[in-house]
Design a protein around this motif. Structure first.
Motif, PDB file in Angstrom:
ATOM      1  N   GLU A 102      39.846  39.484  29.424  1.00 47.91           N
ATOM      2  CA  GLU A 102      39.878  38.751  30.691  1.00 47.91           C
ATOM      3  C   GLU A 102      39.449  39.644  31.853  1.00 47.91           C
ATOM      4  N   ALA A 103      39.933  40.881  31.852  1.00 46.26           N
ATOM      5  CA  ALA A 103      39.564  41.805  32.938  1.00 46.26           C
ATOM      6  C   ALA A 103      38.071  42.115  32.906  1.00 46.26           C
ATOM      7  N   ARG A 104      37.514  42.271  31.724  1.00 41.69           N
ATOM      8  CA  ARG A 104      36.084  42.548  31.609  1.00 41.69           C
ATOM      9  C   ARG A 104      35.254  41.342  32.047  1.00 41.69           C
ATOM     10  N   ALA A 105      35.760  40.144  31.757  1.00 39.61           N
ATOM     11  CA  ALA A 105      35.019  38.937  32.131  1.00 39.61           C
ATOM     12  C   ALA A 105      34.894  38.786  33.645  1.00 39.61           C
ATOM     13  N   ALA A 106      35.824  39.359  34.400  1.00 40.44           N
ATOM     14  CA  ALA A 106      35.758  39.264  35.860  1.00 40.44           C
ATOM     15  C   ALA A 106      34.544  39.976  36.421  1.00 40.44           C
ATOM     16  N   ALA A 107      33.967  40.900  35.632  1.00 40.17           N
ATOM     17  CA  ALA A 107      32.782  41.621  36.096  1.00 40.17           C
ATOM     18  C   ALA A 107      31.497  40.861  35.812  1.00 40.17           C
ATOM     19  N   PHE A 137      27.064   9.340  45.529  1.00 39.34           N
ATOM     20  CA  PHE A 137      27.022  10.153  44.317  1.00 39.34           C
ATOM     21  C   PHE A 137      26.597  11.564  44.704  1.00 39.34           C
ATOM     22  N   SER A 138      27.280  12.546  44.083  1.00 41.32           N
ATOM     23  CA  SER A 138      26.905  13.939  44.366  1.00 41.32           C
ATOM     24  C   SER A 138      27.033  14.764  43.094  1.00 41.32           C
ATOM     25  N   LEU A 139      26.203  15.782  42.993  1.00 45.04           N
ATOM     26  CA  LEU A 139      26.202  16.678  41.845  1.00 45.04           C
ATOM     27  C   LEU A 139      25.835  18.066  42.346  1.00 45.04           C
ATOM     28  N   GLY A 140      26.587  19.072  41.933  1.00 48.35           N
ATOM     29  CA  GLY A 140      26.300  20.409  42.439  1.00 48.35           C
ATOM     30  C   GLY A 140      26.737  21.502  41.488  1.00 48.35           C
ATOM     31  N   GLY A 141      26.321  22.720  41.752  1.00 53.22           N
ATOM     32  CA  GLY A 141      26.687  23.866  40.932  1.00 53.22           C
ATOM     33  C   GLY A 141      26.641  25.139  41.748  1.00 53.22           C
ATOM     34  N   ASP A 142      27.452  26.116  41.352  1.00 51.84           N
ATOM     35  CA  ASP A 142      27.509  27.401  42.049  1.00 51.84           C
ATOM     36  C   ASP A 142      27.401  28.517  41.020  1.00 51.84           C
ATOM     37  N   ILE A 143      26.805  29.596  41.433  1.00 53.25           N
ATOM     38  CA  ILE A 143      26.751  30.812  40.631  1.00 53.25           C
ATOM     39  C   ILE A 143      27.021  31.991  41.555  1.00 53.25           C
ATOM     40  N   SER A 144      27.880  32.905  41.099  1.00 57.83           N
ATOM     41  CA  SER A 144      28.240  34.027  41.973  1.00 57.83           C
ATOM     42  C   SER A 144      28.493  35.271  41.146  1.00 57.83           C
ATOM     43  N   TYR A 145      28.336  36.383  41.798  1.00 58.68           N
ATOM     44  CA  TYR A 145      28.582  37.677  41.167  1.00 58.68           C
ATOM     45  C   TYR A 145      29.232  38.581  42.194  1.00 58.68           C
ATOM     46  N   GLU A 146      30.424  39.088  41.860  1.00 55.15           N
ATOM     47  CA  GLU A 146      31.134  39.962  42.788  1.00 55.15           C
ATOM     48  C   GLU A 146      30.625  41.385  42.650  1.00 55.15           C
ATOM     49  N   VAL A 147      30.170  41.932  43.761  1.00 54.31           N
ATOM     50  CA  VAL A 147      29.735  43.323  43.783  1.00 54.31           C
ATOM     51  C   VAL A 147      30.975  44.201  43.896  1.00 54.31           C
ATOM     52  N   ASP A 148      31.171  45.026  42.887  1.00 49.03           N
ATOM     53  CA  ASP A 148      32.397  45.844  42.854  1.00 49.03           C
ATOM     54  C   ASP A 148      32.213  47.054  43.764  1.00 49.03           C
ATOM     55  N   VAL A 149      32.264  46.806  45.068  1.00 46.33           N
ATOM     56  CA  VAL A 149      31.931  47.830  46.055  1.00 46.33           C
ATOM     57  C   VAL A 149      32.860  49.032  45.962  1.00 46.33           C
ATOM     58  N   ILE A 153      37.351  45.960  40.353  1.00 45.69           N
ATOM     59  CA  ILE A 153      37.193  45.425  38.996  1.00 45.69           C
ATOM     60  C   ILE A 153      37.209  46.546  37.981  1.00 45.69           C
ATOM     61  N   ARG A 154      36.549  47.655  38.306  1.00 46.50           N
ATOM     62  CA  ARG A 154      36.534  48.783  37.363  1.00 46.50           C
ATOM     63  C   ARG A 154      37.947  49.316  37.120  1.00 46.50           C
ATOM     64  N   ARG A 155      38.731  49.405  38.190  1.00 48.25           N
ATOM     65  CA  ARG A 155      40.105  49.868  38.012  1.00 48.25           C
ATOM     66  C   ARG A 155      40.933  48.847  37.223  1.00 48.25           C
ATOM     67  N   SER A 156      40.660  47.569  37.431  1.00 48.54           N
ATOM     68  CA  SER A 156      41.390  46.544  36.672  1.00 48.54           C
ATOM     69  C   SER A 156      41.074  46.645  35.184  1.00 48.54           C
ATOM     70  N   ILE A 157      39.801  46.852  34.866  1.00 44.55           N
ATOM     71  CA  ILE A 157      39.408  47.027  33.464  1.00 44.55           C
ATOM     72  C   ILE A 157      40.025  48.291  32.892  1.00 44.55           C
ATOM     73  N   GLU A 158      40.024  49.352  33.698  1.00 43.86           N
ATOM     74  CA  GLU A 158      40.614  50.630  33.264  1.00 43.86           C
ATOM     75  C   GLU A 158      42.100  50.458  32.963  1.00 43.86           C
ATOM     76  N   ALA A 159      42.826  49.772  33.844  1.00 43.72           N
ATOM     77  CA  ALA A 159      44.260  49.564  33.638  1.00 43.72           C
ATOM     78  C   ALA A 159      44.521  48.696  32.410  1.00 43.72           C
ATOM     79  N   ALA A 160      43.728  47.629  32.257  1.00 41.56           N
ATOM     80  CA  ALA A 160      43.923  46.742  31.106  1.00 41.56           C
ATOM     81  C   ALA A 160      43.612  47.455  29.799  1.00 41.56           C
ATOM     82  N   THR A 161      42.569  48.267  29.795  1.00 44.34           N
ATOM     83  CA  THR A 161      42.215  49.010  28.577  1.00 44.34           C
ATOM     84  C   THR A 161      43.305  50.010  28.213  1.00 44.34           C
ATOM     85  N   ALA A 162      43.822  50.718  29.206  1.00 48.55           N
ATOM     86  CA  ALA A 162      44.897  51.674  28.934  1.00 48.55           C
ATOM     87  C   ALA A 162      46.154  50.962  28.433  1.00 48.55           C
TER      88      ALA A 162
END
Length: 485
Positions: A102-107, A137-149, A153-162
């Motif tokens: 789950e933590a890796r998927a956030a990236a 009638f409406s139809l829409g979609g979103d795509i996003s990517y969080e820049v781990d400034v 996210i890296r620390r979250s993955i690190e904590a989950a892996t440990a």
């Protein structure tokens, strides 16, 4: 429809920003062993130098095979396959792995799709207008990517892996403990059988002595009080038999449950075991350095420290903005066919910078909490290392002292047996009283019981040593899978 030039220029700007990302919080460094252990010239255990029954050889991967007992090997394998505690530990490990996923998927890139159909009415000053009813009638979609400034996210993955690795160590600890308990229950069952055999032999000897005393009383050689005393000693010996029977049965019940069976479904052949299992060579204890690398509770504490350190970075990241790159597209129309028309389509592309201005006192308090948790984890790691060394040194020292006691008790038992033989011969020739014979009998019974108890204690000492040494094998994926099935 053209994308505005300003938005196009923002994309490379944000990519440049992401290229300069840093990771907030302290970088983890494996801590040294406490109390200057690594600086000591020798890490050999004291018992290795004191007794030949303990060696500095490394502990083998499958230490229970030192007993050279196929029945014990089969019981250990059954426990590793079906033990309920081990199945629970495997499930906890599976959950920890899912948390890491789950933590890796956030990236990764995040997507969403939405659609809506509605019926509306145009109102005129709050009064309904039947002619204003229309569909939307409406139809829409979103795509996003969080820049781990700042590396949240890296620390979250690190904590989950440990944390996952800590749970893996916990699984190994559960497996080692279960194996030790299986060997202990098996040893207890056979030890109780051996003690029972000794008690039965003592009872047989006492019955023979009672018959001799009976004849002596009838022949006028001994007074009747000697007969009563001899009968009382036999009753004392016989009184110990039910206790040994109960000890053996309880150990068998425990063994059955450890292998995932009902208590009464223990191996039938063990109900007659009377030979105390023992390794076929001196106990290979290795040294303190190898123990620190091997014991899973130390690995678990070290991985928990790593996770706690990474948590500091996660909390620190709350002081910085969140940057996302994304795009959205959609279409809205009063008819389904109109959804594909150019006039109905709308889209956007560009970065999103969100910065929640937190109560800095709260954020920094959480950082302080994480730092304190890391300090506690370090103290727990140091304590686990020192406790493991203390447990091993204590177990080996106790074993060495019990070996000395056992040797002395064995000599005492041999002397008591010889004294009874001589006393019996003298009694038959009429040159010894019945009281002297009774004292010799009591001495032998006491010596037999003390030696049996000492043998049982040595058997338990060996199991305690192997448990303190930490098992001796590394975790295998196939064994985790078998426990989860």
């Amino acid at each position: 429809m053209n994308l505005p030039k300003a938005r196009i220029l923002c994309v490379p700007a944000m990519l440049a920003l992401s290229a300069g990302c840093t990771t907030v919080g302290p970088d983890y460094v494996t801590p040294p062993a406490p109390a200057g252990i690594e600086e000591q010239p020798s890490t050999d255990f004291e018992a290795v130098k004191e007794t030949p029954q303990v060696s500095a050889e490394p502990l083998p991967d499958r230490w229970w095979e030192l007993y050279n007992d196929p029945a014990l090997d089969a019981l250990v394998q059954a426990a590793l396959t079906a033990n309920t505690d081990l199945r629970e530990a495997a499930a906890n490990l599976e959950r920890a792995r899912a948390t890491t996923s789950e933590a890796r998927a956030a990236a990764d890139v995040q997507t969403s799709v939405s659609g809506q159909a509605a019926v509306g009415e145009t109102s005129n000053y709050g009064l309904g207008n039947p002619n204003g009813v229309h569909d939307t009638f409406s139809l829409g979609g979103d795509i996003s990517y969080e820049v781990d400034v700042v590396g949240r996210i890296r620390r979250s993955i690190e904590a989950a892996t440990a944390s996952e690795e800590a749970q893996l160590a916990a699984y190994d600890l559960a497996r080692i403990t279960i194996v030790a308990h299986v060997v202990g229950a098996y040893t207890d069952a056979c030890t109780a059988g051996a003690s029972l055999a000794v008690a039965r032999h003592s009872a047989d000897v006492q019955r023979q002595s009672l018959a001799l005393t009976q004849r002596g009383v009838e022949g006028g050689l001994f007074p009747r009080i000697d007969l009563v005393r001899s009968r009382g000693l036999l009753s004392q010996v016989e009184a110990s038999l039910p206790g040994y029977e109960a000890q053996r049965r309880l150990a068998l019940y425990r063994l059955a449950v450890l292998t995932g069976k009902a208590p009464q479904d223990f191996p039938a052949q063990l109900a007659t075991c009377h030979t105390i299992p023992s390794p076929d060579r001196p106990i290979p204890a290795g040294d303190g350095t190898a123990l620190i690398r091997r014991r899973p509770d130390i690995r678990q504490a070290e991985r928990q420290l790593h996770a706690a350190t990474a948590q500091i970075g996660i909390e620190t990241a709350a002081l910085y903005p969140t940057v996302s790159l994304g795009a959205s597209a959609g279409t809205t129309s009063r008819t389904i066919d109109g959804l594909v028309s150019d006039s109905a389509v709308h889209f956007s592309l560009g970065p999103l910078i969100s910065w929640t201005f937190p109560n800095t006192k709260v954020a920094r308090a959480r950082i302080a909490q994480a730092q304190a948790s890391a300090k506690a984890a370090l103290a727990r790691f140091d304590g686990t290392v020192l406790t493991s060394l203390q447990e091993t040194e204590s177990a080996l020292t106790q074993y060495a002292r019990d070996l000395e006691e056992n040797a002395a008790l064995r000599r005492a038992q041999q002397d008591s047996a010889e004294a009874l033989t001589l006393q019996t011969r003298m009694a038959r020739n009429g040159v010894s009283s019945g009281l002297d014979l009774l004292d010799a009998q009591r001495s032998l019974v006491s010596a037999d019981q003390s030696l049996a108890a000492s043998n049982a204690k040595l058997a338990g000492d060996r199991v305690t040593i192997f448990l303190a040494l930490g098992g001796g094998w590394e975790h295998g994926e196939e064994e985790t899978s078998s426990a989860q099935d």
